[in-house]
Design a protein around this motif. Structure first.
Motif, mmCIF file in Angstrom:
data_model
loop_
_atom_site.group_PDB
_atom_site.id
_atom_site.type_symbol
_atom_site.label_atom_id
_atom_site.label_comp_id
_atom_site.label_asym_id
_atom_site.label_seq_id
_atom_site.Cartn_x
_atom_site.Cartn_y
_atom_site.Cartn_z
ATOM 1 N N VAL A 35 0.847 -1.199 0.000
ATOM 2 C CA VAL A 35 0.000 0.000 0.000
ATOM 3 C C VAL A 35 0.884 1.251 0.000
ATOM 4 O O VAL A 35 1.794 1.368 0.824
ATOM 5 N N PRO A 36 0.627 2.169 -0.924
ATOM 6 C CA PRO A 36 1.421 3.413 -0.948
ATOM 7 C C PRO A 36 1.246 4.202 0.357
ATOM 8 O O PRO A 36 0.205 4.139 1.005
ATOM 9 N N ALA A 37 2.255 4.944 0.694
ATOM 10 C CA ALA A 37 2.211 5.767 1.914
ATOM 11 C C ALA A 37 1.016 6.713 1.855
ATOM 12 O O ALA A 37 0.710 7.292 0.817
ATOM 13 N N GLY A 38 0.326 6.834 2.959
ATOM 14 C CA GLY A 38 -0.825 7.723 3.053
ATOM 15 C C GLY A 38 -2.132 7.082 2.631
ATOM 16 O O GLY A 38 -3.191 7.673 2.808
ATOM 17 N N SER A 39 -2.079 5.896 2.053
ATOM 18 C CA SER A 39 -3.305 5.191 1.643
ATOM 19 C C SER A 39 -3.745 4.235 2.751
ATOM 20 O O SER A 39 -2.926 3.743 3.524
ATOM 21 N N ALA A 40 -5.021 3.996 2.785
ATOM 22 C CA ALA A 40 -5.557 3.067 3.783
ATOM 23 C C ALA A 40 -5.302 1.630 3.328
ATOM 24 O O ALA A 40 -5.632 1.275 2.198
ATOM 25 N N PRO A 41 -4.721 0.816 4.186
ATOM 26 C CA PRO A 41 -4.489 -0.576 3.803
ATOM 27 C C PRO A 41 -5.808 -1.357 3.786
ATOM 28 O O PRO A 41 -6.730 -1.044 4.540
ATOM 29 N N PRO A 42 -5.897 -2.350 2.933
ATOM 30 C CA PRO A 42 -7.129 -3.147 2.875
ATOM 31 C C PRO A 42 -7.222 -4.072 4.090
ATOM 32 O O PRO A 42 -6.210 -4.416 4.691
ATOM 33 N N ARG A 43 -8.426 -4.403 4.460
ATOM 34 C CA ARG A 43 -8.628 -5.425 5.500
ATOM 35 C C ARG A 43 -9.087 -6.670 4.761
ATOM 36 O O ARG A 43 -10.226 -6.754 4.294
ATOM 37 N N LEU A 44 -8.187 -7.597 4.606
ATOM 38 C CA LEU A 44 -8.454 -8.793 3.821
ATOM 39 C C LEU A 44 -9.468 -9.701 4.507
ATOM 40 O O LEU A 44 -9.580 -9.721 5.737
ATOM 41 N N MET A 45 -10.171 -10.481 3.688
ATOM 42 C CA MET A 45 -11.181 -11.411 4.179
ATOM 43 C C MET A 45 -10.732 -12.831 3.857
ATOM 44 O O MET A 45 -10.357 -13.126 2.718
ATOM 45 N N PHE A 46 -10.759 -13.709 4.856
ATOM 46 C CA PHE A 46 -10.442 -15.120 4.684
ATOM 47 C C PHE A 46 -11.626 -15.941 5.186
ATOM 48 O O PHE A 46 -12.052 -15.782 6.331
ATOM 49 N N TYR A 47 -12.150 -16.787 4.316
ATOM 50 C CA TYR A 47 -13.228 -17.703 4.694
ATOM 51 C C TYR A 47 -12.605 -19.077 4.898
ATOM 52 O O TYR A 47 -11.833 -19.554 4.058
ATOM 53 N N VAL A 48 -12.947 -19.730 6.010
ATOM 54 C CA VAL A 48 -12.364 -21.030 6.329
ATOM 55 C C VAL A 48 -13.477 -22.042 6.525
ATOM 56 O O VAL A 48 -14.409 -21.816 7.305
ATOM 57 N N SER A 49 -13.379 -23.155 5.810
ATOM 58 C CA SER A 49 -14.281 -24.290 6.002
ATOM 59 C C SER A 49 -13.386 -25.500 6.199
ATOM 60 O O SER A 49 -12.692 -25.937 5.290
ATOM 61 N N TYR A 50 -13.385 -26.030 7.412
ATOM 62 C CA TYR A 50 -12.359 -26.971 7.838
ATOM 63 C C TYR A 50 -12.949 -28.278 8.344
ATOM 64 O O TYR A 50 -13.973 -28.298 9.006
ATOM 65 N N PHE A 51 -12.267 -29.371 8.035
ATOM 66 C CA PHE A 51 -12.607 -30.696 8.552
ATOM 67 C C PHE A 51 -11.324 -31.277 9.115
ATOM 68 O O PHE A 51 -10.309 -31.324 8.442
ATOM 69 N N GLY A 52 -11.361 -31.744 10.332
ATOM 70 C CA GLY A 52 -10.167 -32.360 10.901
ATOM 71 C C GLY A 52 -10.222 -32.386 12.414
ATOM 72 O O GLY A 52 -11.222 -32.033 13.025
ATOM 73 N N LEU A 53 -9.123 -32.806 12.999
ATOM 74 C CA LEU A 53 -9.057 -32.953 14.445
ATOM 75 C C LEU A 53 -8.406 -31.766 15.146
ATOM 76 O O LEU A 53 -8.487 -31.646 16.347
ATOM 77 N N GLY A 54 -7.725 -30.923 14.401
ATOM 78 C CA GLY A 54 -7.053 -29.781 15.011
ATOM 79 C C GLY A 54 -8.013 -28.644 15.308
ATOM 80 O O GLY A 54 -9.159 -28.640 14.864
ATOM 81 N N SER A 55 -7.529 -27.671 16.053
ATOM 82 C CA SER A 55 -8.338 -26.519 16.412
ATOM 83 C C SER A 55 -7.781 -25.272 15.737
ATOM 84 O O SER A 55 -6.644 -24.869 16.015
ATOM 85 N N PRO A 56 -8.565 -24.612 14.861
ATOM 86 C CA PRO A 56 -8.091 -23.361 14.277
ATOM 87 C C PRO A 56 -7.743 -22.311 15.340
ATOM 88 O O PRO A 56 -6.802 -21.544 15.157
ATOM 89 N N LEU A 57 -8.474 -22.286 16.445
ATOM 90 C CA LEU A 57 -8.151 -21.321 17.503
ATOM 91 C C LEU A 57 -6.791 -21.592 18.118
ATOM 92 O O LEU A 57 -6.052 -20.666 18.443
ATOM 93 N N TYR A 58 -6.451 -22.869 18.288
ATOM 94 C CA TYR A 58 -5.147 -23.217 18.853
ATOM 95 C C TYR A 58 -4.023 -22.635 17.995
ATOM 96 O O TYR A 58 -3.001 -22.194 18.509
ATOM 97 N N TRP A 59 -4.220 -22.639 16.682
ATOM 98 C CA TRP A 59 -3.220 -22.130 15.750
ATOM 99 C C TRP A 59 -3.413 -20.645 15.449
ATOM 100 O O TRP A 59 -2.826 -20.112 14.521
ATOM 101 N N ASN A 60 -4.241 -19.969 16.227
ATOM 102 C CA ASN A 60 -4.465 -18.527 16.115
ATOM 103 C C ASN A 60 -5.007 -18.123 14.740
ATOM 104 O O ASN A 60 -4.588 -17.120 14.165
ATOM 105 N N ILE A 61 -5.916 -18.917 14.231
ATOM 106 C CA ILE A 61 -6.577 -18.592 12.968
ATOM 107 C C ILE A 61 -7.849 -17.835 13.324
ATOM 108 O O ILE A 61 -8.949 -18.378 13.375
ATOM 109 N N THR A 62 -7.644 -16.564 13.650
ATOM 110 C CA THR A 62 -8.731 -15.678 14.069
ATOM 111 C C THR A 62 -8.500 -14.305 13.439
ATOM 112 O O THR A 62 -7.422 -14.013 12.934
#
Length: 153
Positions: A35-62
């Protein structure tokens, strides 16, 4: 296209969650540094649809101040929806869609389309049991089995 051949415990155990976290952080950092200086940076969007035994919160996917993470329908080995998942029906905005492969070929979930089903899972498990038994027999006997010279193992 591995998701067409491998699902459930053949593929998803949560081992991809650290890489997903790193991808989200790296992608967000790259977008902010471009992002050029003085411009507002974008707030990116990530959609997650997960199957498994792990915890996204444990891995700080927030969400953070740089990006938002929305958890779409997810499942942990077919049991009840875990506490870190909030079923939402969001208005989908442009962003990154991070889908676990087993969400595309569900065994336990009936909400998503896919070619994998209980019948195919049962056949897969029969073949897996056969291969495990085959690995335990003497090599010459294995050859006879594979050539069809032995009716039952």
């Amino acid at each position: 296209q591995g998701y067409r051949h491998l699902v459930d415990s053949s593929l998803d155990w949560g081992q991809g969650l650290p890489a997903l976290r790193d991808f989200i952080q790296t992608t967000s950092e790259a977008a902010h540094s471009a992002v050029p200086a003085g411009s507002a940076p974008p707030r990116l969007m990530f959609y997650v649809s997960y199957f498994g035994l792990g915890s996204p919160l444990y891995w700080n996917i927030t969400s953070s101040d740089r990006f938002q993470v929305r958890h779409l329908h997810s499942s942990i080995a077919g049991v009840s929806i875990p506490k870190h998942i909030q079923e939402i029906n969001p208005f989908l905005e442009p962003g990154y869609f991070c889908l676990g492969a087993s969400m595309l070929q569900p065994v336990y979930n009936t909400h998503a389309p896919g070619n994998w089903n209980a019948y195919l899972e049962a056949g897969y498990r029969r073949q897996a049991r056969f291969l495990v038994r085959l690995a335990t027999v003497e090599q010459g006997f294995q050859a006879r089995i594979l050539m069809g010279k032995v009716k039952e193992l």
